[in-house]
Write an enzyme that holds these catalytic residues in place. Structure first.
Site, PDB file in Angstrom:
ATOM      1  N   GLU A  88      11.687   3.013  18.542  1.00  0.00           N
ATOM      2  CA  GLU A  88      10.784   4.162  18.632  1.00  0.00           C
ATOM      3  C   GLU A  88      10.151   4.205  20.008  1.00  0.00           C
ATOM      4  O   GLU A  88       9.766   3.158  20.528  1.00  0.00           O
ATOM      5  CB  GLU A  88       9.700   4.064  17.553  1.00  0.00           C
ATOM      6  N   ARG A 105       9.790   0.481   7.824  1.00  0.00           N
ATOM      7  CA  ARG A 105      10.212   0.141   9.177  1.00  0.00           C
ATOM      8  C   ARG A 105      11.693   0.474   9.304  1.00  0.00           C
ATOM      9  O   ARG A 105      12.476   0.231   8.381  1.00  0.00           O
ATOM     10  CB  ARG A 105       9.984  -1.349   9.472  1.00  0.00           C
ATOM     11  N   ASP A 140      11.000   8.522   8.630  1.00  0.00           N
ATOM     12  CA  ASP A 140       9.829   8.594   9.515  1.00  0.00           C
ATOM     13  C   ASP A 140       9.782   7.406  10.476  1.00  0.00           C
ATOM     14  O   ASP A 140       8.967   7.405  11.397  1.00  0.00           O
ATOM     15  CB  ASP A 140       8.555   8.622   8.676  1.00  0.00           C
ATOM     16  N   HIS A 161       7.239   8.962  13.096  1.00  0.00           N
ATOM     17  CA  HIS A 161       6.318   7.909  12.647  1.00  0.00           C
ATOM     18  C   HIS A 161       4.893   8.452  12.447  1.00  0.00           C
ATOM     19  O   HIS A 161       3.934   7.955  13.054  1.00  0.00           O
ATOM     20  CB  HIS A 161       6.302   6.736  13.651  1.00  0.00           C
ATOM     21  N   THR A 196       0.823  -1.210   0.000  1.00  0.00           N
ATOM     22  CA  THR A 196       0.000   0.000   0.000  1.00  0.00           C
ATOM     23  C   THR A 196       0.859   1.263   0.000  1.00  0.00           C
ATOM     24  O   THR A 196       0.614   2.196  -0.774  1.00  0.00           O
ATOM     25  CB  THR A 196      -0.918   0.001   1.233  1.00  0.00           C
ATOM     26  N   LEU A 197       1.867   1.302   0.849  1.00  0.00           N
ATOM     27  CA  LEU A 197       2.687   2.518   0.957  1.00  0.00           C
ATOM     28  C   LEU A 197       3.522   2.743  -0.300  1.00  0.00           C
ATOM     29  O   LEU A 197       3.524   3.841  -0.877  1.00  0.00           O
ATOM     30  CB  LEU A 197       3.630   2.422   2.162  1.00  0.00           C
ATOM     31  N   SER A 248       3.947   9.333   9.070  1.00  0.00           N
ATOM     32  CA  SER A 248       3.821   9.492   7.620  1.00  0.00           C
ATOM     33  C   SER A 248       2.590   8.846   7.025  1.00  0.00           C
ATOM     34  O   SER A 248       2.213   9.178   5.903  1.00  0.00           O
ATOM     35  CB  SER A 248       5.063   8.933   6.927  1.00  0.00           C
ATOM     36  N   ALA A 249       1.966   7.916   7.734  1.00  0.00           N
ATOM     37  CA  ALA A 249       0.886   7.163   7.082  1.00  0.00           C
ATOM     38  C   ALA A 249      -0.427   7.199   7.849  1.00  0.00           C
ATOM     39  O   ALA A 249      -1.362   6.495   7.492  1.00  0.00           O
ATOM     40  CB  ALA A 249       1.327   5.714   6.871  1.00  0.00           C
TER      41      ALA A 249
END
Lengths: 326, 326
Positions: B267, B238, B262, B286, B157-158, B288-289
């Site tokens: 994290e 990731r 990102d 994190h 998807t990304l 970006s989506a």
């Protein structure tokens, strides 16, 4: 025809080379042949060339420095910039010549810059990168540009390219122009008289208009205060179209979400200027519309288009209207 | 069916509300009716709910904390994240349940972020904003994205959303996937075996793959060194897919043009980590989506799709393949 090309000595990346000239002349076919061309960088060389030049290619700043100089044979002044505000009110230019501006070549890069700036504001990149500088992990989640309201002031080459990109990201775009004529990328286009109302509904304001007597300080302190809380501002036109102090005040006070500025009332921006350090402001040094890979070839193609029309006596595109200022 | 929804206590923006549940259930029609749903935030509440829950909605981190817990009736575990690497190697999950990931809802925002990052690198925004911090007017003129070579690793998807945006900006895109199957946005798609050669030709590298045994440290020090001088790197997949130390070394040494990250191996990124201050690097936490305006409605719609397929006995989309890790 006798043609002189003046290159700015402080801008070698955009200096037009003899090879670029020859390639453009070849592309121009018959209209590219039979000319006598000279190149120069110093202002005295430019002034000397004006004694015989019939056509001149130069940046507005160089033209402003050179004129009024005698230019008895000059018929065509081709500005390598699209904006010619540095020459206003145009009274120093020789009356026998027309001024043609380099309108139309800046759109692709400007569209890229504009959508980058809008995405950066939508994602709160100013705040995120301030957090990075402080080594602080502070997520900010924001929606996409889809359905968000963009107000574009000026729908010339820059504004139209920005609007086209923004439309591809699903933004709802209102345009402001002198005439209010419809535009394919905009849901609505309104005349300048409707600017105040349009500002109250804008999530993002993008300025892409020339600097003229009608646009100087158009976004003054009162109008900037009409923007909703959290709105973002982008300027890729001319700095003096907005009140920089008022914008900085509203950014520092947190009324606006952020701004991305590429143009300034005084360039280079003085080192002590408050805009260098204004909160939630990104600034770039007037690079938003200039693509070195294509700039000179496209400029010369447009020069030959103007020259050909002049020789043939057909309408010349992009003649500057001295009354309108662009 | 007995359904439990676990919301992360530290993430209220993305907490699924009873109202969002009711609206999604209404959208699901007949398949949305007749369920008994509970909500919770604490891990003990989740563990207690597992005594009777038949379907569970939660983030991977919460699932990793809860299992192995007895879940005798559980048939469907729906991860609100697309990436489920936090659950690998999946041996703690109850054998009677399938794990379904939230694949497919992150594309729009990720595509926006990816093209923003590519534009920022193409315009040398890291260097321009470093100049801003020093109040230095230092123009850098760069061409547009048209015709420039982008290597996208991962076309889920990304990656597919990023490639589609990049294609609209005229980039020439090569994809790298497990299978090498063709993709409409890419000029070429190659299998992972061709990664080394593809890296040598990339002006921009965009990482958008899940973290699996096959992708962990895929961009190791040796492979990062294959990128041409001045290349830009974006990671929205990731963090552990690349060697962060090696990337920082190449940025600090000026071999790479810049990077936008990102995601990180750990994290939140620890406050003392060198990436916070690596040269020509922008990092975001994190974000970006994740679009808060659409995240939960889309998540719940996909949950009901999975639930309906489970009840009907038809194929369930996005079941995690424990061997592949995604």
């Amino acid at each position: 025809m006798r043609i002189h090309i003046h290159n700015a000595p402080d801008d070698p990346l955009f200096a037009i080379t003899p090879r670029q000239w020859e390639e453009a002349a070849a592309r121009a076919g018959a209209e590219g042949r039979g000319h006598s061309v000279s190149f120069g960088e110093a202002c005295p060389v430019l002034v000397a060339a004006l004694a015989e030049a019939e056509a001149l290619i130069a940046r507005p700043a160089a033209l402003a420095a050179a004129f009024p100089a005698p230019a008895p044979r000059l018929r065509l002044i081709f500005s390598t910039s699209a904006g010619v505000d540095a020459l206003a009110p145009f009274t120093s230019l020789p009356p026998g010549a027309i001024l043609v501006c380099n309108r139309g070549i800046h759109g692709e890069k400007a569209g890229d810059y504009a959508i980058m700036a809008l995405l950066m504001l939508a994602m709160e990149m100013p705040a995120l990168l301030a957090a990075q500088q402080g080594a602080r992990w502070e997520p900010r989640y924001n929606p996409t540009l889809t359905g968000r309201r963009l107000l574009v002031v000026g729908l010339g080459t820059l504004g139209a390219a920005a609007a086209a990109r923004a439309a591809a990201f699903g933004m709802e775009i209102t345009g402001i122009t002198r005439t209010g004529a419809p535009h394919s990328a905009c849901r609505t286009v309104l005349p300048v008289a409707a600017l105040d109302l349009a500002l109250t509904e804008a999530e993002f304001l993008l300025l892409a208009c020339p600097l003229t007597p009608a646009t100087r300080n158009l976004l003054d302190r009162r109008r900037l205060a009409l923007l909703p809380a959290g709105a973002g501002v982008v300027n890729i036109g001319r700095g003096a179209v907005l009140d920089e102090e008022a914008l900085a005040d509203r950014l520092d006070a947190g009324h606006l979400g952020g701004a991305v500025l590429d143009v300034f009332a005084h360039e280079p921006l003085p080192s002590g200027h408050r805009l260098w350090r204004t909160r939630n402001l990104f600034l770039t040094p007037h690079i938003s519309a200039d693509d070195p890979a294509t700039y000179n070839p496209r400029t010369l193609d447009r020069f030959f288009t103007a020259l050909g029309a002049l020789v043939r006596g057909t309408p010349i595109p992009n003649i500057v209207d001295y009354a309108l200022g662009y």
